[in-house]
Structure formats: structure tokens, C-alpha cells
Design a protein around this motif. Sequence first.
Motif, PDB file in Angstrom:
ATOM      1  N   ARG A   1       0.915  -1.050  -0.184  1.00  0.00           N
ATOM      2  CA  ARG A   1      -0.138   0.061  -0.059  1.00  0.00           C
ATOM      3  C   ARG A   1       0.827   1.198  -0.215  1.00  0.00           C
ATOM      4  NH1 ARG A   1      -0.251  -2.320   4.882  1.00  0.00           N
ATOM      5  NH2 ARG A   1      -2.157  -3.396   4.201  1.00  0.00           N
TER       6      ARG A   1
ATOM      7  N   GLU B   1      -2.274   7.765  -5.337  1.00  0.00           N
ATOM      8  CA  GLU B   1      -2.650   6.292  -5.736  1.00  0.00           C
ATOM      9  C   GLU B   1      -1.595   5.582  -6.111  1.00  0.00           C
ATOM     10  OE1 GLU B   1      -5.456   6.715  -8.990  1.00  0.00           O
ATOM     11  OE2 GLU B   1      -7.007   8.020  -7.800  1.00  0.00           O
ATOM     12  N   LYS B   2      -1.678   4.214  -5.795  1.00  0.00           N
ATOM     13  CA  LYS B   2      -0.691   3.255  -6.162  1.00  0.00           C
ATOM     14  C   LYS B   2      -0.702   3.058  -7.551  1.00  0.00           C
ATOM     15  CE  LYS B   2       0.439  -1.574  -4.763  1.00  0.00           C
ATOM     16  NZ  LYS B   2       0.542  -2.099  -6.176  1.00  0.00           N
TER      17      LYS B   2
ATOM     18  N   ASN C   1      -0.339   1.252 -10.990  1.00  0.00           N
ATOM     19  CA  ASN C   1      -0.848   0.020 -11.401  1.00  0.00           C
ATOM     20  C   ASN C   1      -0.057  -0.478 -12.565  1.00  0.00           C
ATOM     21  OD1 ASN C   1      -1.880   1.092 -13.858  1.00  0.00           O
ATOM     22  ND2 ASN C   1      -3.671   1.670 -12.941  1.00  0.00           N
TER      23      ASN C   1
END
Length: 344
Positions: free
Chosen positions: A154, A159-160, A162
Motif C-alpha cells: 500500500r 494512488e498506487k 498499477n
Amino acid sequence: MKVRGTAVACDESGSDGEQLVPATHPVFALGSVILTHGQADRIMAEARERTGSQAQELKAKSVVRNDKVVRWLMGSESPLLGNACTYLVEKDYFICAKIIDLLVEEVFYGKGIDIVQGGEVRRMAQTLYHRGPEVLGQTWQELLAAFNSLHRRRVRSGEKVNVEQFFHLVGRLPAHTGEERLDEVLTVLKASRKYAEDFQDLLDEPTVSALDPIVPALERTVSRWASLREQPLRVYCDKYSHLERPEAVGVLYRYWRNVQQIRVQQVKLVDSKKDSRVQVADLVAGISREYVQRVLGGDVGALDAVPALRSFIHPDSLWSDSGVWQTLQPTPVIAGPTRSQAMR
């Protein structure tokens, strides 16, 4: 019943967890000591006296500002010589090694090619680390940060990244840089999407923390002490979030037992305020990291004040084979402390 075995006390300095890029500190250090409670109590009492500190728990950030105390604790007459070790992780190099380990090496393995034996994995990581910044320019830091985000469980903010976003960035990397070895790494990286997707499926497993330096640091620190001691080991660490998961500690046990064939009786998290051995380990880690970062930042003479500090550095630290490592190159003291040194 008294627990037998050699006690290894550990504490870290410079940890950002899995956040490697950008990092608050460029170096992670795990300090470890083999001391009795009485020995550690005396060292901490003298450290407080020398610094004039009244703090309940004297931390490395207070000691590192006092050159005389640093020279006493980690100089040529140090009470810790032979009984302390610092495992170092250069975070930028570590993440380059992880790009090779988690993506590039998997592509080769899928083709039945072993690049681990013979050291090709390390050579590829060195190539990426040394040539990437100059050849790729600004894209270099973007690549490291995106890989870091993608392979974390995490992220703390934002935002992570992708898989689609990461490989969009990878697709922008040049096909031909003019450097054959770097071109090979980048070409294989572009073909590694399947393995990045597979890894995302593993992130929900509690044992997985591929990017936290505490994992290789503990693995190799404990293995190092085991090679220098004839007894089983008991490991005491300051509280650390990754180690609070029993499954994660189980991975460490299996590594020591199955890969290194060593016996670790116990890994226990303790409150550092109540364990002077861990407090000494904190001083070792913090002082080592501070001086090493000075060298990394260009102050090549930083270790002149504490030349014996090299004796504390773990010889298998995760560091590039750069001129900085040559400056830090460990001396033989930690390589073979005697049993009399260990017991004094």
C-alpha cells in the motif's frame, strides 16, 4: 527455566519501510550487538555521562552530534569491537536489484535460463544503477518511483501505480541507448509484464514484503552472527511493523533453517526503553548511517574521525560496487571476533 543461546539485539536507523523512492534517508542501517544486559547497561550509562543527557532513552541522533562520544563508542578503543555489526542498504541500489530480481530474472527463468549462478543478476543490477541515471535522465527517477509504488502493499499518500501505468512508462524507455548491457536489461524489462501482474496477486499474502530492507538485513545479520558463534541464537528487535506479523517472522525462520542451516531459537520484539542492548544497537545503527551518508553525499573524509567504524560494517551489505563502497570497505575485525571478545 533459563533460555540458552547467544542473544543478538537489533535496531534500525533510516527506515521508511517499503518507501524507497523518494526516501527520507538514502541509507538503511540495521545495528546489532552481542552483549549481556550488564554490559549494555554500563555502555549506556557511560554514554549518558559523556553526553550529559538525562533522557530515559538516549538515541543516536543525540550522540552523533558529539564527535568525542562517537570516537569513544566506535573508535579504535571501542567497547563494542567484535561485538557489534551494522548491515547497510543503499536504497537506490536496493531498488535496482529488486527490478532485476522481481522482473528481469523472472523472464530469464521462464525461458529456462539461470542468471543467478555466476552473478549475472548482480552485474545487471550494477549496470542499471550506474548507467541508468545518466542515460535515462529524468525518466530514471520516474522509473524507480513507479516500480516502488507498483510493488508495495500500500502507499501512504496518493494512488498506487498499477501495472498498466508502469508498463506505459517502461514502453517509453529507449530501445537503443548505445550501451549494450543496459539495452539488454531494458529490453527484458519490457517483456516482464506477466511477472509484474503475478506479483500483484501475491501482495495480499501477509508474508510478502519484497521492498522492506529489514528483511534482507535481518536475514544476513543473523546469518553472520551464526557463522561466528557456536551456539543457537536468540534475536531481540525493537518493535517494527513488518515483524509484528507472525507469518513474516516465519519466513525468516525458514530462511535461516532451510537456506543457511542455522538454528534461531527465538525472534522477539521488545520495548527498547526497557532493553539496553537494543538501545546500544540503535546507537550503532544511527551513528553508522550518519557517517556513511556523509560519505555518500561526497564527504570522502567523513570516516577519518572514526576510521574503526569500518570494522562494524557487514561485508555483505547491499551496496553497489562504487568508489563509496571502497571507502567503506570493512576491515577484518568484524570478520572474526574471538569468543573472549564476545564475552568481555
